[in-house]
Motif scaffolding. Structure first.
Motif: not given
Ligand code: GLY
Length: 379
Positions: A7-13, A30-36, A167-179
């Motif tokens: 999942i690219v983006g760790g906002g509410i959706i 889930v990848f998101d470099p800056d959840p704020t 629930s066993g998911g991973s949250l990664v503080c990283q920017q996705v560079r590309e698909l």
């Protein structure tokens, strides 16, 4: 399907979808470099399928109402799993008019409610003040939507992060560079550190930033644009300065909302500006919000201004979200929630998990599949 999901983006959706996908037995990162940076982090968290309804948006009203029906259950489950309180308030939202022209807007809103069968009650000025005594005595009239409400979206984001981890998911503080795409199928993503991550499905939930994810084929780039909203937070130890109910107001043709929390905070929002990706807070923005909020509730002027911020709503040409499979195999979109990201999180997450697990999605999402925008691309 076999179940590696990115999942690219760790906002509410993104987080709500991750949680529901994990519950469906999928493996989720889930990848998101800056959840704020998420729109929900700035948002007031209004749950307003009735008081933020507009003519011509009947499908959006239907999906918003369907998501609102899910909210209490969604929050109860989230709070039970995490032990965290997200401050859900469902005691109604009051819309008020400051002058006679503003009253015309209220009349029009009430006609819409009547024509769609939405629960609301037309109130005279003094009846508005009986509901919210801090309102200015010059309040002309209003509409009370008894089932609308609010939630603290920062608390929801915190609770969802916790639920994903539990629930066993991973949250990664990283920017996705590309698909990464092989042929006409998604293979995963490449993050900014140069690492490739494989997946069966990539879900784009990057809000206003979704069209900027590199490598998304043109045919799958959603027509999403940033709509800036400046928003303020005030705090007071004296609850007597703060309204007891969320108030939306029309003040000399301009629009403001005031959302109280159960603690000492009040949120005042929000401007609506088409200024690209700028998230600058401006003197004009703060002035407009304070001017209108204090016109409606003068007592708020005693509170401390503790935060000024701007978020970017992901707007679409028809103001509705984009939820569903793209044309590239394995690519899924859940973005474009514009003014209603917090409200639409439960039904969107349910739809994402259902689609990925091969189950029927909620019918109300049917009007918001990506195919309706074929041919409309963001340059
Ligand atoms: N739904 C509130 C806003 O977009 O400002």
């Amino acid at each position: 399907m076999s179940g590696e999901v990115i999942i690219v983006g760790g906002g509410i959706i993104g987080l709500a979808s991750a949680w529901r996908c994990l519950q469906a037995g999928l493996t989720v990162t889930v990848f998101d470099p800056d959840p704020t940076r998420a729109a929900a982090f700035a948002a007031a968290g209004m749950l307003t399928p009735v008081t933020e309804a507009y003519w011509g948006e009947e499908d959006l009203i239907a999906v918003s109402t369907a998501s609102m029906r899910r909210y209490a259950g969604f929050v109860a489950e989230l709070e039970a799993v995490t032990g965290l309180d997200v401050d859900l308030r469902t005691s109604g939202v009051l819309v008020v008019a400051f002058d006679n022209d503003d009253l015309e807007v209220i009349e029009d809103l009430f006609r819409l409610h009547e024509s769609c069968g939405l629960p609301s009650r037309r109130l005279r000025g003094r009846e508005c003040r009986a509901v919210e005594p801090l309102l200015t005595p010059t309040t002309r009239g209003g509409v009370l939507a008894p089932d609308d409400g609010s939630v603290n979206p920062r608390r929801v984001l915190g609770a969802l992060s916790r639920a994903v981890e539990l629930s066993g998911g991973s949250l990664v503080c990283q920017q996705v560079r590309e698909l990464r795409i092989q042929g006409d199928r998604v293979e995963g993503v490449l993050t900014d550190d140069g690492v490739a991550h494989g997946a069966d499905v990539v879900v784009l939930t990057a809000g206003a930033w979704t069209p900027l994810v590199r490598g998304v084929p043109e045919a799958d780039r959603p027509p999403v644009r940033p709509v800036k909203g400046q928003i303020l937070r005030m705090t007071s130890r004296l609850h007597s300065h703060h309204p007891g109910i969320t108030v939306r107001g029309f003040v000399r043709g301009s629009h403001v909302y005031i959302v109280p929390r159960s603690d000492s905070e009040v949120v005042i929002g929000a401007t609506s500006e088409e200024r690209g990706f700028s998230r600058q807070v401006t003197g004009w923005g703060v002035n407009e919000l304070l001017r209108d909020a204090l016109t409606l509730i003068p007592g708020l002027g005693e509170s401390e201004l503790t935060e000024c911020r701007a978020g970017l709503r992901p707007g679409t040409p028809d103001n509705g979200p984009v939820v569903g499979w793209g044309r590239t195999e394995g690519l899924y979109l859940a973005t474009g929630h514009f003014r209603h990201g917090v409200l639409l999180a439960p039904i969107t997450a349910e739809a994402v998990a259902a689609d990925l697990a091969g189950r029927p999605a909620p019918a109300e999402i049917g009007a918001f599949r990506p195919g309706r925008f074929v041919g409309e691309f963001v340059p």
